[in-house]
Write a protein that holds these residues in place. Structure first.
Motif, short mmCIF file in Angstrom:
data_model
loop_
_atom_site.label_atom_id
_atom_site.label_comp_id
_atom_site.label_asym_id
_atom_site.label_seq_id
_atom_site.Cartn_x
_atom_site.Cartn_y
_atom_site.Cartn_z
N VAL A 234 32.15 35.05 63.50
CA VAL A 234 31.69 34.30 62.33
C VAL A 234 31.92 32.82 62.56
N ALA A 236 32.43 29.89 60.52
CA ALA A 236 32.75 29.41 59.18
C ALA A 236 32.95 27.90 59.25
N GLY A 242 36.67 30.10 56.27
CA GLY A 242 37.16 30.97 57.33
C GLY A 242 38.23 31.92 56.81
N THR A 245 36.64 34.59 54.82
CA THR A 245 36.01 35.55 55.73
C THR A 245 37.03 36.55 56.26
N ILE A 246 38.16 36.04 56.69
CA ILE A 246 39.21 36.90 57.25
C ILE A 246 39.74 37.87 56.18
N VAL A 260 36.82 34.15 64.20
CA VAL A 260 36.32 33.34 63.08
C VAL A 260 36.66 31.88 63.35
N GLN A 278 42.39 33.79 63.23
CA GLN A 278 41.32 32.78 63.30
C GLN A 278 41.26 32.24 64.71
#
Length: 365
Positions: A234, A236, A242, A245-246, A260, A278
């Protein structure tokens, strides 16, 4: 992996001090030298969702203004992602007689009318971090946002290729910033450039309203249900999206978590890198651009035209070079580096609790 630094030819740091010899010429203005020494200056920031504005941008700007002009007064306001509130704050500082306004706009389009109001009163306007493309500004100060997007995206592609992740096995998600933020548009453009030719298709992309991490999380949760194991990574646009997203990946039971990206090198983002959740972020110490903005203001107050190192949307600009950060160079380029005599981030800030083991592995103590 060695530290990767974004190179932007136009963003040389020459003539950083806008009042240095050879860097200024007389420009039309109404501020006398006496007025400049007691001027009111506004510093209007866009939101509180990102901790950087309260913790770094504001202190950096106030400190540099104090150094340049001990008797100048800084009027600080934060709009909390509300364009109407920022409009009210803008009009309020105008009514209080400010001579210059530094604004990081919530809505880059809506801010055009604000700039016009200020210019009609002879007030200098400096766009900060986020540009105002359709306005005639006195100056724009920022890190290079397009280069940021390209760096985080190309770094992710390189990482996937190094891990021998086959493009035929899936694709990428793209979580962009706010659709009303022109800087987010520049980052998005850079992301597209960074992904172009990489071989990995984009499964879906999303413009996150107000950069809100919870909205990013909600959207990604839907994509986990839709694509699941096809999600290879991803892009981000910042650490907040981010992080959202995680969180979506963890809630959806997606393991291992696909890599990410992020941006801003927030404490939370750096800790996610330390934990292995990340992949990258961008280090762009806000104190650098905040200090530069203060120097620009001081030059303009003294009827001196700051030298530009770039031009963006027709306005003179100074664009600074940020640094891409992964686990491999986090210690070197964040913990061991200082800005204005202070570390960008310390081990004490990053390594508490569950992050202690990760810090130890990275040599951060």
């Amino acid at each position: 992996m060695r530290s990767t630094t974004i190179r932007v030819a136009a963003a040389t740091l020459a003539c950083f001090s806008v009042v240095a010899a050879g860097c200024s010429t007389k420009s039309k203005g109404t501020t006398s030298s006496g007025d400049a020494k007691t001027a009111k200056v506004a510093f209007l920031m866009p939101d509180e969702a990102s901790t950087r504005y309260e913790q770094h941008d504001k202190p950096g700007f106030v400190a540099e203004m104090k150094t340049l002009c001990a008797k100048c007064q800084v009027l600080y306001q934060n709009a909390d992602a509300d364009a109407t509130k920022q409009q009210q704050q803008f009009q309020s500082v105008l009514s209080q007689g400010v001579k210059a306004i530094v604004i990081d706009p919530v809505d880059s389009t809506g801010a055009v009318s604000l700039v016009n109001q200020a210019k009609a009163k002879g007030v200098k306007v400096i766009a900060y971090d986020r540009p105002i493309p359709k306005a005639k500004l006195d100056y724009y100060v920022s890190f290079n946002n397009e280069a940021i997007g390209k760096a985080i995206a190309s770094s992710l592609v390189q990482h996937l290729k190094s891990a021998n992740v086959s493009p035929s096995s899936g694709g990428l998600l793209e979580v962009n910033g706010s659709p009303t933020d022109a800087a987010a548009g520049l980052i998005k453009k850079g992301i597209h450039e960074g992904l172009a030719g990489g071989g990995y298709k984009t499964l879906a992309e999303y413009d996150t309203p107000d950069w809100d991490p919870s909205k990013a999380q909600q959207w990604v949760s839907g994509q986990v249900s839709r694509f699941h194991k096809q999600i290879l990574g991803v892009v981000a646009a910042n650490d907040g999206t981010g992080g959202g997203t995680i969180s979506a990946f963890k809630a959806g039971g997606l393991t291992p978590i696909p890599p990410v990206t992020g941006n801003d090198a927030t404490t939370a983002g750096l800790q996610l890198i330390i934990a292995g959740d990340q992949y990258n972020t961008i280090s762009k110490p806000s104190e650098i651009v905040a200090g530069a903005a203060a120097k620009v203001v001081w030059g303009l107050l003294n009827n001196k035209k700051p030298k530009a190192t770039a031009t963006l949307f027709g306005s003179p600009a100074q664009l600074f070079t940020p640094t891409l950060v992964t686990a491999q160079n986090l210690k070197q380029d964040v913990v061991d580096k200082s800005v204005g005599g202070k570390p960008i981030a310390t081990a004490a800030q990053l390594c508490g609790g569950r992050y202690a083991t990760g810090c130890s592995k990275l040599g951060i103590t």
